[in-house]
Design an enzyme around this catalytic site. Structure first.
Site, PDB file in Angstrom:
ATOM      1  CD1 TRP A 136      -1.070  -3.334   2.393  1.00 55.22           C
ATOM      2  CD2 TRP A 136      -0.909  -1.107   2.240  1.00 55.22           C
ATOM      3  NE1 TRP A 136      -1.587  -2.962   1.175  1.00 55.22           N
ATOM      4  CE2 TRP A 136      -1.493  -1.602   1.049  1.00 55.22           C
ATOM      5  CE3 TRP A 136      -0.719   0.272   2.357  1.00 55.22           C
ATOM      6  CZ2 TRP A 136      -1.886  -0.764  -0.004  1.00 55.22           C
ATOM      7  CZ3 TRP A 136      -1.109   1.103   1.313  1.00 55.22           C
ATOM      8  CH2 TRP A 136      -1.676   0.579   0.150  1.00 55.22           C
ATOM      9  CD  GLU A 172     -13.102  -1.446   5.948  1.00 56.75           C
ATOM     10  OE1 GLU A 172     -13.016  -1.359   4.705  1.00 56.75           O
ATOM     11  OE2 GLU A 172     -12.329  -0.895   6.740  1.00 56.75           O
ATOM     12  CG  LEU A 173     -14.514  -7.500   2.286  1.00 56.95           C
ATOM     13  CD1 LEU A 173     -15.324  -8.606   1.634  1.00 56.95           C
ATOM     14  CD2 LEU A 173     -13.184  -8.037   2.815  1.00 56.95           C
ATOM     15  N   GLY A 226      -9.448  -5.729   4.018  1.00 52.90           N
ATOM     16  CA  GLY A 226      -8.587  -5.990   2.864  1.00 52.90           C
ATOM     17  C   GLY A 226      -9.426  -6.207   1.624  1.00 52.90           C
ATOM     18  CB  SER A 227      -8.553  -7.615  -1.642  1.00 49.64           C
ATOM     19  OG  SER A 227      -8.348  -8.993  -1.436  1.00 49.64           O
ATOM     20  CB  CYS A 234     -11.207   0.540   1.419  1.00 45.83           C
ATOM     21  SG  CYS A 234     -10.904   0.359   3.111  1.00 45.83           S
ATOM     22  N   PRO A 269      -0.654  -8.598  11.378  1.00 42.06           N
ATOM     23  CG  PRO A 269       1.314  -7.472  11.970  1.00 42.06           C
ATOM     24  CD  PRO A 269       0.514  -8.721  12.265  1.00 42.06           C
ATOM     25  CB  ALA A 270      -0.380  -5.551   6.132  1.00 43.63           C
TER      26      ALA A 270
HETATM   27  C1  SIN Z   1      -9.632   1.815   5.305  1.00 48.39           C
HETATM   28  O1  SIN Z   1      -9.174   2.286   4.280  1.00 48.39           O
HETATM   29  O2  SIN Z   1      -9.765   0.604   5.448  1.00 48.39           O
HETATM   30  C2  SIN Z   1     -10.031   2.652   6.495  1.00 48.39           C
HETATM   31  C3  SIN Z   1     -10.202   4.058   6.169  1.00 48.39           C
HETATM   32  C4  SIN Z   1     -10.684   4.879   7.326  1.00 48.39           C
HETATM   33  O3  SIN Z   1     -10.737   4.442   8.470  1.00 48.39           O
HETATM   34  O4  SIN Z   1     -11.033   6.024   7.061  1.00 48.39           O
END
Ligand code: SIN
Length: 492
Positions: free
Chosen positions: A158, A260-261, A238-239, A294, A183-184
């Site tokens: 999200w 991509e965690l 996500g997580s 993240c 999607p979320a």
């Molecule tokens: C993310 O938080 O998963 C992506 C952040 C970004 O693309 O800079």
């Protein structure tokens, strides 16, 4: 309050399976909430297992024709998608801001960021070259071809509702894969709008399918995709716990995975850093999207010689941040996504204070005439933070910068690497020898040196350790959607 767009049809209120914009098989709906006011302003289908299966049927049926479309033609469709995203950036930016909460300037900025991935992969589509291999014996010819992996399931978060869809679906399409996507639950509207534009750009029926689903129904949708051997790849942001679950459950059908965690990014300021540049770096990296990223710094380490001066400069900048709804053009930080997010941020701050941290700025929920909702949290700096505090070992995902003093380079590298995660790391120094030493010592997929804004479509984005594997963006982002077929012809 309803959301009025220049093109109201960009809110179809339906999910796309094959050629049909449709309701959930049993008619259930999912409410979409404005995080600023905590009120419902739209709804989408609450998709079911039956919808998930129908989406795979459609994607599987569309795959042979789509992979056969010449790369140049797929690239042209992606370019048109990019153009349409840019043409509708106002509507898309407003959708992002309304359902996700980020200030409007950031919402529109995210549209440009998302479009940059579509443009990049339009160009990469025509460069999925293979190899001609010198044969070790006479009378043979040997080749390596690169082929699309097949149906891809994309599960997006999200926090960047447009960019994550673009970063996953654009390379899939460029490679010749077809897609089922979820999607979320908090932010389904932006993805529906993007997919409507993809359809308009000429993406054929069945090539992209989207099922929207609530938190409760997400497991049944995703389980269908995990169990179906026709789905050949899962791409997820996500997580880490969910990523591990997907990896375990994909084992039976041995799907390819891009995960991509979670991260726990260190941000290190050495005595020899340019402090003003370092402060700007924290502002860019930590407070972008209200800290809900993240790659956000989760631990700020400052060397003893500059600790107090740095903290003063940072406090002045953070204390001046304007918090408010996306509808106010002066807002720099919006509401957090939902009550669970604010509860976690508050828990981290209370835990840190109970264990000896000092609140320098912020430290509490905000409720006022301009922050008229339950999801606002004040931009916060904590000082005297140590490794035993929750905010040091768990991702806070909010506007909290926890600062720790350190003495030596060796000590801070050990602390920075003392985490199961390894997505992003940042450090500030003007000593060129230290720069290479530290960049190489950090256990991280991404390192920002004297730079807080690291993401770009041309760069490989992804982690090491329990932050996942696979790369998004760059030439490597296309590789993740291709496999290599070796062809050997003999008797020549
Ligand atoms: C993310 O938080 O998963 C992506 C952040 C970004 O693309 O800079």
């Amino acid at each position: 309050m309803t959301l009025t767009l220049q093109r109201q049809d960009l809110m179809p209120g339906a999910q796309l399976i094959g050629a049909n914009w449709c309701d959930a098989s049993d008619g259930r709906r999912l409410d979409v909430t404005d995080p600023a006011s905590d009120t419902v302003f739209a709804s989408v289908p609450d998709g079911s297992a039956a919808d998930a299966a129908a989406a795979v049927d459609a994607a599987h049926a569309a795959f042979p024709a789509w992979r056969a479309v010449p790369a140049k033609q797929r690239a042209q469709i992606l370019k048109r998608w990019n153009d349409l995203m840019l043409a509708h950036q106002d509507d898309l930016g407003r959708l992002i801001s309304r359902e996700q909460g980020k200030p409007l300037a950031e919402g529109k900025g995210e549209v440009l960021y998302a479009a940059s991935y579509v443009e990049w992969f339009a160009e990469e589509a025509t460069r999925a070259n293979g190899d001609v291999i010198p044969a070790p014996v006479p009378g043979r010819r040997m080749f390596a071809l690169r082929e699309p992996v097949g149906v891809v399931a994309a599960i997006t978060p999200w926090n960047f509702p447009a960019a994550m869809i673009a970063r996953k679906i654009a390379p899939a399409l460029a490679a010749g894969c077809t897609v089922v996507c979820k999607p979320a639950e908090d932010t389904p509207l932006t993805s529906l709008a993007l997919i409507k534009l993809a359809q308009e750009a000429g993406v054929p029926a069945g090539v992209i399918n989207i099922v929207t689903a609530s938190r409760e129904r997400t497991p049944e949708v995703v389980d269908v995709w995990l169990d179906d051997s026709r789905v050949r790849k899962i791409t997820f942001t996500g997580s880490t716990p969910v990523g591990k679950h997907l990896a375990r459950r994909s084992a039976d059908t041995l799907k390819k995975l891009s995960l991509e965690l979670g991260g726990n990014a260190p941000f290190i300021v050495f005595d020899d850093a340019d402090l003003d540049v370092a402060v700007e770096g924290v502002m860019a990296a930590k407070f972008r999207n209200g800290g809900q990223t993240c790659v956000c710094p989760n631990r700020v380490y400052v060397q003893a010689g500059v600790h107090d001066a740095f903290l003063d400069k940072l406090a002045a900048r953070v204390g001046a941040l304007r918090v408010g709804p996306a509808t106010d053009p002066a807002s720099q930080i919006g509401p957090m996504i939902n009550a669970r997010a604010v509860d976690k941020i508050e828990r981290h701050v209370l835990d840190a204070v109970a264990r000896g941290a000092r609140i320098v700025v912020g430290g509490k929920r905000l409720r006022s005439a301009s922050c008229d909702g339950p999801n606002y949290f004040a931009p916060t700096i904590l000082a005297d933070v140590h490794a035993g505090m929750e905010c040091s070992y768990e991702e806070t995902f909010g506007p909290v910068a926890p600062v720790t003093r350190f003495a030596t380079e060796a000590e801070v590298i050990a602390a920075a690497n003392d985490t199961p995660f390894g997505l992003a790391a940042y450090f500030y120094s003007t000593d060129v020898r230290r720069i290479w030493r530290v960049a190489e010592a950090l256990e991280s997929g991404i390192v920002g040196i004297n730079e807080g804004a690291i993401a770009a479509e041309a760069a490989p984005f992804g982690g090491v350790k329990e932050s996942g594997y696979g790369r998004e963006g760059s030439v490597h982002g296309l590789d993740d959607y291709l496999h290599t077929k070796y062809i050997c012809q003999g008797q020549l």
